[in-house]
Design a protein around this motif. Structure first.
Motif, short mmCIF file in Angstrom:
data_model
loop_
_atom_site.label_atom_id
_atom_site.label_comp_id
_atom_site.label_asym_id
_atom_site.label_seq_id
_atom_site.Cartn_x
_atom_site.Cartn_y
_atom_site.Cartn_z
N ALA A 1 0.85 -1.19 0.00
CA ALA A 1 0.00 0.00 0.00
C ALA A 1 0.88 1.24 0.00
CB ALA A 1 -0.90 0.00 1.23
N PRO A 2 0.48 2.28 -0.75
CA PRO A 2 1.27 3.52 -0.74
C PRO A 2 1.26 4.15 0.65
CG PRO A 2 -0.43 3.58 -2.45
CD PRO A 2 -0.65 2.35 -1.64
N ASP A 3 2.40 4.63 1.07
CA ASP A 3 2.50 5.30 2.36
C ASP A 3 2.57 6.81 2.14
OD1 ASP A 3 5.02 5.50 1.30
OD2 ASP A 3 6.07 4.71 3.04
N PRO A 4 2.49 7.60 3.21
CA PRO A 4 2.52 9.07 3.05
C PRO A 4 3.78 9.56 2.33
CG PRO A 4 1.77 8.51 5.24
CD PRO A 4 2.21 7.22 4.59
N ASP A 5 4.92 8.87 2.53
CA ASP A 5 6.16 9.28 1.86
C ASP A 5 6.03 9.15 0.35
OD1 ASP A 5 8.94 10.10 1.87
OD2 ASP A 5 9.37 8.04 1.23
N PHE A 6 5.30 8.12 -0.11
CA PHE A 6 5.08 7.95 -1.54
C PHE A 6 4.38 9.17 -2.13
CE2 PHE A 6 2.04 6.76 -4.89
CZ PHE A 6 2.93 6.40 -5.88
N TYR A 7 3.32 9.61 -1.47
CA TYR A 7 2.56 10.75 -1.98
C TYR A 7 3.37 12.05 -1.90
CZ TYR A 7 -1.40 7.64 -2.12
OH TYR A 7 -2.23 6.58 -2.41
N LYS A 8 4.18 12.19 -0.87
CA LYS A 8 5.05 13.36 -0.75
C LYS A 8 6.07 13.39 -1.88
CE LYS A 8 8.44 15.26 2.46
NZ LYS A 8 9.15 15.04 3.72
N THR A 9 6.67 12.24 -2.16
CA THR A 9 7.65 12.13 -3.23
C THR A 9 7.00 12.34 -4.59
OG1 THR A 9 8.96 10.61 -1.91
CG2 THR A 9 9.40 10.64 -4.26
N LEU A 10 5.81 11.78 -4.78
CA LEU A 10 5.08 11.96 -6.03
C LEU A 10 4.76 13.43 -6.27
CD1 LEU A 10 3.73 10.67 -8.48
CD2 LEU A 10 1.68 10.36 -7.07
N ALA A 11 4.33 14.13 -5.23
CA ALA A 11 4.03 15.56 -5.37
C ALA A 11 5.28 16.34 -5.76
CB ALA A 11 3.44 16.09 -4.07
N LYS A 12 6.41 16.04 -5.13
CA LYS A 12 7.66 16.72 -5.44
C LYS A 12 8.09 16.42 -6.88
CE LYS A 12 11.38 19.07 -4.66
NZ LYS A 12 11.35 20.52 -4.69
#
Length: 56
Positions: free
Chosen positions: A29-40
């Motif tokens: 499952a995607p974790d919060p770090d995944f979404y942070k990195t994706l946004a960057k």
């Protein structure tokens, strides 16, 4: 002009990890770090495209 790709490549690796192992491993499952990195990564892509547009 050099375009930064570190976050883009990191986001791609994380997305592959979330998709699962190609040899049949379970996806994670995607974790919060995944979404942070994706946004960057998306911010870097947008900045690169804007810079290319200004060069024309």
């Amino acid at each position: 002009m050099r375009v930064a790709t570190d976050y883009i490549r990191h986001a791609a690796r994380a997305a592959r990890k979330c998709a699962g192992d190609p040899l049949g491993g379970a996806p994670e499952a995607p974790d919060p770090d995944f979404y942070k990195t994706l946004a960057k990564a998306l911010e870097e892509i947008a900045a690169g495209l804007e810079a290319l547009g200004k060069e024309e």
